[in-house]
Structures are given as structure tokens and as C-alpha cells.
Design a protein around this motif. Structure first.
Motif, PDB file in Angstrom:
ATOM      1  N   ILE A  92      16.253 -29.387  25.152  1.00 41.76           N
ATOM      2  CA  ILE A  92      16.962 -29.512  23.887  1.00 41.76           C
ATOM      3  C   ILE A  92      17.372 -30.964  23.703  1.00 41.76           C
ATOM      4  O   ILE A  92      17.799 -31.627  24.654  1.00 41.76           O
ATOM      5  N   LYS A  93      17.253 -31.445  22.457  1.00 42.10           N
ATOM      6  CA  LYS A  93      17.708 -32.793  22.152  1.00 42.10           C
ATOM      7  C   LYS A  93      18.146 -32.869  20.696  1.00 42.10           C
ATOM      8  O   LYS A  93      17.534 -32.251  19.824  1.00 42.10           O
ATOM      9  N   GLY A  94      19.211 -33.616  20.453  1.00 47.02           N
ATOM     10  CA  GLY A  94      19.645 -33.866  19.085  1.00 47.02           C
ATOM     11  C   GLY A  94      20.300 -32.658  18.439  1.00 47.02           C
ATOM     12  O   GLY A  94      20.950 -31.851  19.088  1.00 47.02           O
ATOM     13  N   ASN A  95      20.082 -32.541  17.122  1.00 48.40           N
ATOM     14  CA  ASN A  95      20.744 -31.513  16.332  1.00 48.40           C
ATOM     15  C   ASN A  95      19.759 -30.792  15.417  1.00 48.40           C
ATOM     16  O   ASN A  95      18.615 -31.220  15.243  1.00 48.40           O
ATOM     17  N   PRO A 110      18.843 -29.362  11.428  1.00 49.68           N
ATOM     18  CA  PRO A 110      18.884 -30.077  10.146  1.00 49.68           C
ATOM     19  C   PRO A 110      20.265 -30.160   9.517  1.00 49.68           C
ATOM     20  O   PRO A 110      20.552 -31.104   8.777  1.00 49.68           O
ATOM     21  N   ASP A 111      21.145 -29.187   9.824  1.00 46.83           N
ATOM     22  CA  ASP A 111      22.494 -29.211   9.253  1.00 46.83           C
ATOM     23  C   ASP A 111      23.465 -30.053  10.082  1.00 46.83           C
ATOM     24  O   ASP A 111      24.681 -29.985   9.890  1.00 46.83           O
ATOM     25  N   SER A 112      22.914 -30.832  11.014  1.00 54.19           N
ATOM     26  CA  SER A 112      23.683 -31.724  11.899  1.00 54.19           C
ATOM     27  C   SER A 112      24.520 -30.963  12.917  1.00 54.19           C
ATOM     28  O   SER A 112      25.307 -31.571  13.654  1.00 54.19           O
ATOM     29  N   GLN A 113      24.351 -29.657  13.002  1.00 57.45           N
ATOM     30  CA  GLN A 113      25.032 -28.868  14.013  1.00 57.45           C
ATOM     31  C   GLN A 113      24.214 -28.866  15.296  1.00 57.45           C
ATOM     32  O   GLN A 113      22.984 -28.939  15.267  1.00 57.45           O
ATOM     33  N   PRO A 114      24.863 -28.798  16.458  1.00 60.83           N
ATOM     34  CA  PRO A 114      24.119 -28.786  17.712  1.00 60.83           C
ATOM     35  C   PRO A 114      23.337 -27.498  17.888  1.00 60.83           C
ATOM     36  O   PRO A 114      23.700 -26.452  17.350  1.00 60.83           O
ATOM     37  N   TRP A 115      22.242 -27.600  18.617  1.00 60.27           N
ATOM     38  CA  TRP A 115      21.486 -26.401  18.987  1.00 60.27           C
ATOM     39  C   TRP A 115      22.375 -25.495  19.841  1.00 60.27           C
ATOM     40  O   TRP A 115      23.131 -25.964  20.687  1.00 60.27           O
ATOM     41  N   LYS A 116      22.247 -24.210  19.635  1.00 60.24           N
ATOM     42  CA  LYS A 116      22.936 -23.232  20.472  1.00 60.24           C
ATOM     43  C   LYS A 116      21.900 -22.314  21.093  1.00 60.24           C
ATOM     44  O   LYS A 116      20.936 -21.929  20.438  1.00 60.24           O
ATOM     45  N   ILE A 117      22.096 -21.984  22.347  1.00 65.05           N
ATOM     46  CA  ILE A 117      21.174 -21.087  23.039  1.00 65.05           C
ATOM     47  C   ILE A 117      21.952 -19.927  23.650  1.00 65.05           C
ATOM     48  O   ILE A 117      23.142 -20.034  23.921  1.00 65.05           O
TER      49      ILE A 117
END
Length: 303
Positions: free
Chosen positions: A172-175, A177-184
Motif C-alpha cells: 500500500i502507498k499513498g491515498n 482519490p478522496d485523499s483518504q488513506p487506504w484501509k484494509i
């Protein structure tokens, strides 16, 4: 690799997604051609048939994975051992397919005689085995390597916001499109349904989970896991049902997750704390499941 892959990405510049997917497919086919135990002519399987005492030349890709596997084998004192293949096959979890009856002790002892990472030597000339029958199975680490290679392709193409998954292992890297972090999600280790144990925000990280709650067989009321402890030659019998590891390298996370799932939980947490590994164990109890987190994982625990 016998599984699926998913790539999710966000880029501010226009992409040729068809060309990008072709690059990814080509790279993953290469990893399979080098390291699969299901392709008879893969580089790894040709090494496994190689019975000379000389060094077998390796591609740079396989060399990287074998070197990390041997480092982890040494660090875990053989808990992660990529020569465990004969035992995996014997217990019916390899390329030859399932078994209906547990092997007897004599067969286990015979298999153990040709198992041991110490029988492998990696040098500038290639990989050498001291026992002709020695076989290497990189499935505990090569999938994570594949994830890392896909991530490198994305970054080479200027993509800094992505989630790559191959069969549950991730980078995972970055965010989004809505600038929210990836969640898993870490899966709840139950057979009857797919449900969530915990949601994580990991930041830029590789994520790997090893579990024994789906791949097993039963005989006479005994449950035999696909996770084999090389120290005994037997499937694990303790109560840890999954181990999740966070590490910048998905390949390394993949190897650590398997090793920590093979170890009993107390040993696993002590090992993770000793080497500053971010690890979360899910352990079965009489009342359900409990979580055990290493010190390095605790900052990621948010309700």
C-alpha cells in the motif's frame, strides 16, 4: 501462483492502463516461470531435479528471494525453512494433491532427512545442495515478492497512490482519490463465513497474513493444518489461527507471517518484539478469539 491479483491505483496524470496491465502480467508470469512449484520447467523445479554437487546458476530474481528466505531461516532458527517441501507434499498440501490419511512416523522421518536450510549454500556461482533429494518451495515468500515487483512497476510508471494484492498479500502507498488513506481488513478466522476481525490503516507498507483456518484436512477428529513445523515435521497444533505482519517489503512480511504462525503465540510475540516486527496474532480461545500484538504493531491498533 494459483490465486488472483488486484491492483487499485490513483494517478493525476493519464495512464495507458492496457500497457500497464501488460507489464504487470508479464512480470507475474516471469515470477511463476522462475519460482512456481506447479510448473515443471520453472527455474526452481529444475533446481529441485538437479542432483549434481555443483552450483545451479540462478536468475537475479530467484537469487533475491532465496537470499531473503535463507536470512529468515537463520533468524527464526529454521522455523521458516524453504526446504520443507517434502514434508508439505507428504502431508498432502503440495503440487501432488490431498491425502486422506496422515503419514506414519517412518515416512515423516524419511522426509525430514532431506529437509534443512543448512543443506543449501548460496554463492556467486549459484545455489548448491548437499543432499541430492533436497527440494526448495518458495511459496511462503515468493507471493510477497510478486507484490513488491508489481509495486515497483507502478512506481516506475510514476504512480504513487496504489494498493496491490496477490492472494491476500499487499503493498500500500499513498491515498485514495478522496485523499483518504487506504484501509484494509484482517479477516476473522472462521470457516463458515467471510467477516472482518479488524480494520487497519497501515500507511506505506507491505502487509501479509498467514492463516491455517481454511487449508487443512481432518482424520479421526484431528485437524491437520497446512502449516508444517520443520522442527517436528508435523502440522502445527497450537491455537494461533492467523498472523499478520506489516513491513516495508511484502516479501519479508510474507516470510515473517508464516514463521510467526508456525510458532506458538508466546514464542511468536517474543520473537517479534526481539526483532521489532509489527505483528498481530489471532488466537483461538474457549470463548472465541483474542488478539496479541507485538510492541511495533500497537501504534496501528485503532478502534
Amino acid at each position: 501462483m494459483g490465486t488472483y491479483y488486484v491492483v487499485k491505483l490513483y494517478s493525476a496524470h493519464e495512464l495507458d492502463t492496457a500497457a500497464l496491465q501488460q507489464q504487470i502480467d508479464t512480470e507475474l508470469e516471469l515470477v511463476n516461470d522462475l519460482m512456481s512449484t506447479y510448473r515443471p520447467e520453472s527455474e526452481l523445479m529444475r533446481f529441485n531435479r538437479f542432483d549434481s554437487g555443483k552450483a545451479f546458476p540462478l536468475s537475479e530474481q530467484t537469487r533475491v528471494v532465496v537470499a531473503e528466505a535463507l536470512r529468515l531461516a537463520e533468524q527464526t532458527n529454521g522455523v521458516l525453512d524453504v526446504t520443507v517441501g517434502p514434508l508439505v507434499e507428504l502431508w498432502g498440501f503440495g503440487a501432488h494433491g490431498r491425502i486422506e490419511h496422515a503419514p506414519d512416523q517412518a515416512d515423516i522421518d524419511n522426509a525430514r532427512s532431506v529437509v534443512g536450510y543448512q543443506k543449501l549454500t548460496l554463492s556467486a556461482d549459484g545455489l548448491t545442495k548437499s543432499v541430492p533429494q533436497l527440494a526448495v518451495d518458495l511459496s511462503t515468500i515468493a507471493k510477497g515478492y510478486g507484490v513488491d515487483r508489481v509495486a515497483e512497476i507502478l512506481e516506475h510508471n510514476g504512480i504513487d497512490n496504489y494498493l496491490v494484492e496477490i492472494g491476500g498479500e499487499m503493498r500500500i502507498k499513498g491515498n485514495k482519490p478522496d485523499s483518504q488513506p487506504w484501509k484494509i481488513a484482517i479477516e476473522k478466522p472462521v470457516n463458515a463465513e467471510r467477516s472482518v476481525q479488524r480494520i487497519l490503516q497501515t500507511g506505506d507498507m507491505g502487509v501479509a497474513t498467514s492463516g491455517d483456518y481454511r487449508n487443512y484436512f481432518e482424520e479421526g477428529g484431528i485437524r491437520y493444518s497446512h502449516l508444517i513445523d520443520p522442527r517436528s515435521g508435523q502440522p502445527i497444533q497450537h491455537k494461533t489461527v492467523s498472523a499478520t505482519v506489516l513491513h516495508p517489503s511484502c516479501m519479508t512480511a510474507d516470510g515473517y507471517a508464516t514463521a510467526l504462525n508456525v510458532m506458538p503465540s508466546e514464542e511468536a510475540i517474543a520473537f517479534a518484539n526481539r526483532y521489532n516486527i509489527a505483528a498481530l496474532l489471532v488466537v483461538k480461545t474457549e470463548d472465541g478469539f483474542t488478539e496479541l500484538a507485538s510492541d511495533a504493531f500497537k501504534p496501528f491498533l485503532t478502534e
